[in-house]
Design a protein around this motif. Structure first.
Motif, PDB file in Angstrom:
ATOM      1  N   ASP A 295       0.882  -1.165   0.000  1.00 53.12           N
ATOM      2  CA  ASP A 295       0.000   0.000   0.000  1.00 53.12           C
ATOM      3  C   ASP A 295       0.917   1.211   0.000  1.00 53.12           C
ATOM      4  OD1 ASP A 295      -1.740   2.047   0.573  1.00 53.12           O
ATOM      5  OD2 ASP A 295      -2.863   0.951   2.091  1.00 53.12           O
ATOM      6  N   PRO A 296       1.016   1.986  -1.068  1.00 51.18           N
ATOM      7  CA  PRO A 296       0.070   2.206  -2.153  1.00 51.18           C
ATOM      8  C   PRO A 296       0.324   1.457  -3.468  1.00 51.18           C
ATOM      9  CG  PRO A 296       1.689   3.953  -2.218  1.00 51.18           C
ATOM     10  CD  PRO A 296       2.101   3.010  -1.116  1.00 51.18           C
ATOM     11  N   GLU A 297       1.270   0.496  -3.526  1.00 50.49           N
ATOM     12  CA  GLU A 297       1.528  -0.181  -4.803  1.00 50.49           C
ATOM     13  C   GLU A 297       0.256  -0.845  -5.365  1.00 50.49           C
ATOM     14  OE1 GLU A 297       3.300  -0.390  -1.990  1.00 50.49           O
ATOM     15  OE2 GLU A 297       5.338  -1.113  -2.361  1.00 50.49           O
ATOM     16  N   CYS A 298      -0.535  -1.421  -4.453  1.00 51.11           N
ATOM     17  CA  CYS A 298      -1.764  -2.120  -4.858  1.00 51.11           C
ATOM     18  C   CYS A 298      -2.692  -1.212  -5.677  1.00 51.11           C
ATOM     19  CB  CYS A 298      -2.498  -2.588  -3.593  1.00 51.11           C
ATOM     20  SG  CYS A 298      -4.017  -3.491  -3.886  1.00 51.11           S
ATOM     21  N   GLN A 299      -2.786   0.065  -5.280  1.00 58.06           N
ATOM     22  CA  GLN A 299      -3.719   0.967  -5.935  1.00 58.06           C
ATOM     23  C   GLN A 299      -3.354   1.104  -7.421  1.00 58.06           C
ATOM     24  OE1 GLN A 299      -2.803   0.838  -2.822  1.00 58.06           O
ATOM     25  NE2 GLN A 299      -3.420   2.615  -1.621  1.00 58.06           N
ATOM     26  N   ALA A 300      -2.061   1.237  -7.706  1.00 62.86           N
ATOM     27  CA  ALA A 300      -1.622   1.374  -9.099  1.00 62.86           C
ATOM     28  C   ALA A 300      -1.856   0.066  -9.863  1.00 62.86           C
ATOM     29  CB  ALA A 300      -0.148   1.770  -9.149  1.00 62.86           C
ATOM     30  N   ILE A 301      -1.595  -1.056  -9.219  1.00 59.76           N
ATOM     31  CA  ILE A 301      -1.756  -2.349  -9.897  1.00 59.76           C
ATOM     32  C   ILE A 301      -3.236  -2.649 -10.151  1.00 59.76           C
ATOM     33  CG2 ILE A 301      -1.457  -4.846  -9.553  1.00 59.76           C
ATOM     34  CD1 ILE A 301       1.302  -4.174  -8.368  1.00 59.76           C
ATOM     35  N   MET A 302      -4.100  -2.363  -9.182  1.00 61.30           N
ATOM     36  CA  MET A 302      -5.542  -2.607  -9.370  1.00 61.30           C
ATOM     37  C   MET A 302      -6.099  -1.774 -10.526  1.00 61.30           C
ATOM     38  SD  MET A 302      -6.470  -4.951  -7.454  1.00 61.30           S
ATOM     39  CE  MET A 302      -4.901  -5.727  -7.142  1.00 61.30           C
ATOM     40  N   MET A 303      -5.589  -0.547 -10.625  1.00 61.25           N
ATOM     41  CA  MET A 303      -6.039   0.343 -11.706  1.00 61.25           C
ATOM     42  C   MET A 303      -5.735  -0.280 -13.076  1.00 61.25           C
ATOM     43  SD  MET A 303      -7.310   3.404 -11.201  1.00 61.25           S
ATOM     44  CE  MET A 303      -8.155   4.321 -12.469  1.00 61.25           C
ATOM     45  N   ARG A 304      -4.621  -1.014 -13.161  1.00 61.14           N
ATOM     46  CA  ARG A 304      -4.227  -1.616 -14.435  1.00 61.14           C
ATOM     47  C   ARG A 304      -4.958  -2.928 -14.679  1.00 61.14           C
ATOM     48  NH1 ARG A 304       1.634  -2.758 -14.903  1.00 61.14           N
ATOM     49  NH2 ARG A 304       1.152  -2.896 -17.124  1.00 61.14           N
ATOM     50  N   LEU A 305      -5.278  -3.672 -13.627  1.00 62.36           N
ATOM     51  CA  LEU A 305      -5.867  -5.004 -13.815  1.00 62.36           C
ATOM     52  C   LEU A 305      -7.390  -4.963 -13.905  1.00 62.36           C
ATOM     53  CD1 LEU A 305      -3.707  -7.213 -11.411  1.00 62.36           C
ATOM     54  CD2 LEU A 305      -3.577  -7.120 -13.905  1.00 62.36           C
ATOM     55  N   GLY A 306      -8.031  -4.098 -13.133  1.00 61.82           N
ATOM     56  CA  GLY A 306      -9.493  -3.980 -13.176  1.00 61.82           C
ATOM     57  C   GLY A 306     -10.203  -5.264 -12.765  1.00 61.82           C
ATOM     58  N   GLY A 307     -11.367  -5.533 -13.381  1.00 63.38           N
ATOM     59  CA  GLY A 307     -12.280  -6.581 -12.927  1.00 63.38           C
ATOM     60  C   GLY A 307     -11.737  -8.000 -12.952  1.00 63.38           C
ATOM     61  N   GLN A 308     -10.709  -8.289 -13.769  1.00 55.57           N
ATOM     62  CA  GLN A 308     -10.164  -9.657 -13.806  1.00 55.57           C
ATOM     63  C   GLN A 308      -9.571 -10.064 -12.453  1.00 55.57           C
ATOM     64  OE1 GLN A 308      -6.528 -10.172 -16.251  1.00 55.57           O
ATOM     65  NE2 GLN A 308      -6.349  -7.945 -16.270  1.00 55.57           N
ATOM     66  N   VAL A 309      -9.315  -9.061 -11.592  1.00 54.50           N
ATOM     67  CA  VAL A 309      -8.760  -9.353 -10.271  1.00 54.50           C
ATOM     68  C   VAL A 309      -9.633 -10.358  -9.513  1.00 54.50           C
ATOM     69  CG1 VAL A 309      -8.411  -8.311  -7.974  1.00 54.50           C
ATOM     70  CG2 VAL A 309      -7.435  -7.244 -10.020  1.00 54.50           C
ATOM     71  N   ALA A 324      -5.273 -20.113 -14.917  1.00 58.10           N
ATOM     72  CA  ALA A 324      -5.636 -18.687 -14.968  1.00 58.10           C
ATOM     73  C   ALA A 324      -4.695 -17.912 -15.887  1.00 58.10           C
ATOM     74  CB  ALA A 324      -5.595 -18.092 -13.566  1.00 58.10           C
ATOM     75  N   ASN A 325      -5.207 -16.827 -16.434  1.00 57.75           N
ATOM     76  CA  ASN A 325      -4.408 -15.944 -17.283  1.00 57.75           C
ATOM     77  C   ASN A 325      -4.558 -14.519 -16.812  1.00 57.75           C
ATOM     78  OD1 ASN A 325      -3.379 -17.664 -19.410  1.00 57.75           O
ATOM     79  ND2 ASN A 325      -5.554 -18.001 -19.861  1.00 57.75           N
ATOM     80  N   VAL A 326      -3.497 -13.745 -16.959  1.00 60.76           N
ATOM     81  CA  VAL A 326      -3.598 -12.309 -16.704  1.00 60.76           C
ATOM     82  C   VAL A 326      -3.571 -11.614 -18.052  1.00 60.76           C
ATOM     83  CG1 VAL A 326      -2.599 -10.341 -15.496  1.00 60.76           C
ATOM     84  CG2 VAL A 326      -2.225 -12.637 -14.630  1.00 60.76           C
ATOM     85  N   THR A 327      -4.521 -10.702 -18.269  1.00 55.66           N
ATOM     86  CA  THR A 327      -4.514  -9.913 -19.495  1.00 55.66           C
ATOM     87  C   THR A 327      -3.821  -8.593 -19.187  1.00 55.66           C
ATOM     88  OG1 THR A 327      -6.649 -10.878 -19.942  1.00 55.66           O
ATOM     89  CG2 THR A 327      -5.978  -9.054 -21.351  1.00 55.66           C
ATOM     90  N   TRP A 328      -2.691  -8.395 -19.835  1.00 54.18           N
ATOM     91  CA  TRP A 328      -1.912  -7.187 -19.570  1.00 54.18           C
ATOM     92  C   TRP A 328      -2.273  -6.114 -20.562  1.00 54.18           C
ATOM     93  CZ3 TRP A 328       0.974  -7.333 -15.361  1.00 54.18           C
ATOM     94  CH2 TRP A 328       1.408  -8.577 -14.901  1.00 54.18           C
ATOM     95  N   ALA A 329      -2.534  -4.926 -20.049  1.00 53.03           N
ATOM     96  CA  ALA A 329      -2.619  -3.782 -20.945  1.00 53.03           C
ATOM     97  C   ALA A 329      -1.236  -3.143 -20.920  1.00 53.03           C
ATOM     98  CB  ALA A 329      -3.670  -2.813 -20.455  1.00 53.03           C
ATOM     99  N   ASP A 330      -0.817  -2.641 -22.064  1.00 52.41           N
ATOM    100  CA  ASP A 330       0.502  -2.032 -22.153  1.00 52.41           C
ATOM    101  C   ASP A 330       0.372  -0.582 -21.688  1.00 52.41           C
ATOM    102  OD1 ASP A 330       3.096  -1.556 -22.727  1.00 52.41           O
ATOM    103  OD2 ASP A 330       2.799  -1.368 -24.898  1.00 52.41           O
ATOM    104  N   ASP A 331       0.063  -0.410 -20.390  1.00 57.10           N
ATOM    105  CA  ASP A 331      -0.211   0.935 -19.894  1.00 57.10           C
ATOM    106  C   ASP A 331       0.531   1.185 -18.587  1.00 57.10           C
ATOM    107  OD1 ASP A 331      -1.502  -0.692 -18.163  1.00 57.10           O
ATOM    108  OD2 ASP A 331      -3.488   0.163 -18.434  1.00 57.10           O
ATOM    109  N   ALA A 391      -4.304   7.190 -11.222  1.00 58.87           N
ATOM    110  CA  ALA A 391      -4.685   7.368 -12.621  1.00 58.87           C
ATOM    111  C   ALA A 391      -3.889   6.435 -13.518  1.00 58.87           C
ATOM    112  CB  ALA A 391      -4.478   8.817 -13.046  1.00 58.87           C
ATOM    113  N   ARG A 392      -4.454   6.185 -14.694  1.00 53.99           N
ATOM    114  CA  ARG A 392      -3.855   5.291 -15.671  1.00 53.99           C
ATOM    115  C   ARG A 392      -3.622   6.074 -16.952  1.00 53.99           C
ATOM    116  NH1 ARG A 392      -6.062   0.733 -18.706  1.00 53.99           N
ATOM    117  NH2 ARG A 392      -8.134   1.658 -18.574  1.00 53.99           N
ATOM    118  N   GLY A 393      -2.591   5.724 -17.713  1.00 51.67           N
ATOM    119  CA  GLY A 393      -2.339   6.408 -18.979  1.00 51.67           C
ATOM    120  C   GLY A 393      -1.534   5.528 -19.907  1.00 51.67           C
ATOM    121  N   VAL A 394      -1.418   5.962 -21.164  1.00 52.41           N
ATOM    122  CA  VAL A 394      -0.623   5.205 -22.137  1.00 52.41           C
ATOM    123  C   VAL A 394       0.853   5.266 -21.752  1.00 52.41           C
ATOM    124  CG1 VAL A 394       0.084   5.119 -24.568  1.00 52.41           C
ATOM    125  CG2 VAL A 394      -2.308   5.574 -23.972  1.00 52.41           C
TER     126      VAL A 394
END
Ligand code: AMP
Ligand code: GLY
Length: 429
Positions: A295-309, A324-331, A391-394
């Motif tokens: 904490d706070p690393e989790c907040q940034a990671i959750m923002m990137r993973l979203g509902g698949q968590v 299980a698979n993790v879908t990574w966004a390149d963000d 926040a999340r960004g490209v």
């Protein structure tokens, strides 16, 4: 226990980490009832908050049975160390979080060093003492800097980086003198490792290890990494230093051997493992394990993973991570901590926070709450670390711009934040 697809979930905890976990699982259409105990004012806007003693396994089991829960997610380390996950597992209630025996990877630094030695995992050289005189005699044979650690849980404060032999001697005097309570009854003295720190998060279901993200935290309170240590003033994910080669070495040389050894000893690890690494010249070495999300690393990671968590945590709880698979966004994601003026020293409580109701809240922006409570119509600060603008960004630069735009809309003169979160990675890019 599962009725069709709908899942009733309980999250234990009250920080920004738990708000982010609640937000992420709620993005999953399977999430039916979502309860957080005890929660905070921000969590109360997206979930039911419940109040019972979350360190008490029997109380947690009763609550889970009364509410037909399908999954309990344990946020902080304290309920893990008291065996709440064991009580839930004994009652056949699916739980995300390790047993008390496996949670020793965080609760005892000497235990972790001993496991590392057993599997030859790269980490700092060390010695372990339960007597002051022996510790001092050892220190006098070493060269500074040295790292002196209270063996037990000390809320992140039990680590002293001693730049001189005198400081190291004073640190063991303090620890054996009771400065950290029973956590300091034993001490570990380590070689000081140089390098760049990164946090690596993996899910483990007892056997399978699944990486879910990397992050870098900012522990010091002041800009330019100055001033006293804190719980963490901001983080971003991914950590650019964790390239493919370093990630592979961390898995093959450190994480997988440790997890195999835990299983071999009859105490398999189930939950998220936070792997704190020091990296130098392309080689990762273990600094510490934690048995929970950062904490706070989790907040940034959750923002990137979203509902698949939710799917991932369920697979972890029921032992099916191999499928299980993790879908990574390149963000990229960033979280900036807003803390009460004075933190990590003494600070005022109960100050009013304005501007929160008009903030953007979507898959790119979230203001996660940590130490907040509702006081009539107002949200007030009730802790040291209070809000997490996330926040999340490209690019990381875009995530940073969005996170600080959130910060700038908050009306809270009694709070502050670091303005340089991400400086190391931003400089690199
Ligand atoms: P720990 O609670 O073990 O993570 O220690 C807290 C912080 O102290 C770490 O995040 C590092 O920044 C630092 N630290 C701990 N052990 C060492 C070490 N052996 N060498 C250098 N820095 C360390
Ligand atoms: N942010 C550091 C920790 O959670 O331990």
């Amino acid at each position: 226990m599962q009725r069709g697809l709908a899942v009733n979930i309980l999250i234990l905890g009250s920080g920004g980490r738990e708000h982010a976990l609640a937000w992420a699982v709620k993005q999953n259409p399977k999430c039916d009832r979502l309860i957080v105990a005890p929660g905070n004012a921000g969590i109360a806007q997206i979930a039911e908050c419940a109040s019972f003693d979350i360190l008490d396994g029997a109380a947690t089991v009763s609550f889970a049975l009364e509410n037909s829960l399908d999954l309990v997610i344990v946020g902080p380390e304290a309920p893990l160390a008291t065996g709440v996950a064991d009580a839930l597992r004994d009652a056949q209630i699916p739980v995300f979080g390790p047993s008390a025996a496996a949670a020793r990877l965080e609760a005892s630094k000497a235990f972790t060093k001993e496991i590392c030695a057993a599997v030859d995992a790269p980490t700092a050289g060390y010695a372990h003492f339960d007597q002051l005189d022996a510790a001092k005699a050892y220190i006098n044979t070493q060269t500074a800097p040295l790292v002196v650690k209270a063996d037990g849980l000390a809320a992140g404060k039990g680590v002293i980086i001693a730049m001189t032999i005198e400081e190291a001697l004073a640190a063991v005097d303090d620890m054996f003198g009771g400065a950290f309570g029973s956590a300091g009854a034993e001490v570990v003295i380590e070689e000081f490792m140089e390098g760049e720190e990164a946090s690596f998060f993996v899910l483990v279901d007892g056997e399978t290890v699944l990486p879910i993200g990397t992050a870098q935290d900012h522990k010091r309170v002041g800009e330019g990494d100055t001033g006293p240590n804190t719980g963490g003033m901001g983080a971003y994910s991914p950590a650019p230093i964790m390239d493919e080669d370093i990630t592979r070495k961390a898995l093959d040389e450190i994480v997988k051997p440790t997890m195999a050894e835990m299983a071999r000893r009859g105490t398999p690890y189930q939950g998220v493992l936070y792997v704190g690494l020091m990296i130098k010249d392309g080689q990762p070495r273990l600094v510490e394990y934690n048995v929970r999300f950062g904490d706070p690393e989790c907040q940034a990671i959750m923002m990137r993973l979203g509902g698949q968590v939710l799917d991932l945590l369920q697979s972890c709880a029921n032992g099916s991570l191999a499928d299980a698979n993790v879908t990574w966004a390149d963000d990229h994601a960033m979280t900036v901590v807003l803390a009460a003026n004075g933190y990590p020293g003494s600070y005022e409580q109960g100050t009013r926070i304005g501007g929160l109701s008009t903030l953007p809240a979507d898959s790119f922006h979230q203001m996660f709450h940590a130490g907040t409570s509702q006081n009539g119509a107002y949200i007030v600060a009730s802790g040291g670390r209070v809000l997490n603008a996330t926040a999340r960004g490209v690019t990381l630069a875009e995530a940073a711009e969005r996170a600080y735009a959130l910060v700038d809309q908050v009306e809270w003169p009694e709070g502050f934040c670091r303005r340089d979160i991400g400086w190391r990675a931003l400089k690199r890019s």
